[in-house]
Design an enzyme around this catalytic site. Structure first.
Site, short mmCIF file in Angstrom:
data_model
loop_
_atom_site.label_atom_id
_atom_site.label_comp_id
_atom_site.label_asym_id
_atom_site.label_seq_id
_atom_site.Cartn_x
_atom_site.Cartn_y
_atom_site.Cartn_z
N SER A 84 0.81 -1.22 0.00
CA SER A 84 0.00 0.00 0.00
C SER A 84 0.85 1.28 0.00
O SER A 84 0.35 2.34 -0.36
CB SER A 84 -0.95 0.02 1.19
OG SER A 84 -0.25 0.22 2.40
N LYS A 121 0.81 4.93 6.76
CA LYS A 121 0.32 5.72 5.62
C LYS A 121 0.96 7.10 5.67
O LYS A 121 1.60 7.48 6.64
CB LYS A 121 -1.21 5.88 5.65
CG LYS A 121 -2.00 4.60 5.74
CD LYS A 121 -1.98 3.81 4.47
CE LYS A 121 -2.80 2.52 4.65
NZ LYS A 121 -2.43 1.49 3.73
#
Length: 186
Positions: free
Chosen positions: A50, A93
């Protein structure tokens, strides 16, 4: 004879003393290591793509856990946080939206307060997907909007919303594994 008894006692006392010193040293080393891990720096494993190409599966990063005690997260920071839906899981993230900002993903770009994000950190395509990835949304106070660098394959704020400030564990600052890929993160 009395002298031999005294010497034997002193030898036993020294042995006990040496053993005690070793035990105390090990205990203190463990206490310090746990304190450092809990409050200062901890390593994290990258399990998915990701955050590719910035971080790829199998890499390990060091996270400064103390940094956000003195400052707030900034746009572009790579953070580790407790997943808002399941606090037993940690995710990593990039911070895109700060408290109070208007966020919109349109035409492959992220817009903050109507202005597209530019620069090396945001030079990629972002996909309009999920409830928070379509249309304009305002980041609540004490919360952050985060995206994976690999927008096509990232479960991020577009799908589950904002990261509360209290869920943030720290800032990733260094890839330390594998050794041939050691580097500072931006």
């Amino acid at each position: 004879m009395l002298k031999n008894l005294v010497l034997k006692r002193n030898a036993k006392a020294k042995k006990k003393s040496a053993l005690r010193e070793i035990i105390e040293t090990v205990v203190w080393a463990l206490v310090i290591a746990l304190l450092v891990r809990y409050f200062v720096i901890e390593g994290y494993y990258i399990p998915s793509s990701s955050m590719a190409p910035t971080l790829v599966p199998g890499e390990r990063v060091l996270v400064a856990k103390f940094i956000y005690r003195f400052t707030d997260p900034s746009r572009g920071d790579i953070i580790v946080f407790r997943y808002p839906i399941d606090k037993r899981r940690n995710l990593i993230k990039r911070v895109v939206g700060l408290p109070g900002e208007r966020i919109e993903i349109r035409d492959g770009k992220v817009f903050v307060n109507g202005v597209p994000l530019e620069g090396e950190l945001f030079d990629r395509t972002y996909y309009e997907a999920g409830y928070y990835g379509e249309g304009e949304h305002i980041v609540p106070e004490n919360s952050y909007f985060v995206l994976g660098d690999n927008s096509k394959n990232s479960d991020d704020s577009r799908f589950w919303g904002y990261v509360p400030r209290q869920n943030i564990l720290g800032k990733a600052f260094l890839v330390y594994w594998p050794p041939q890929k050691i580097r500072l993160l931006h």
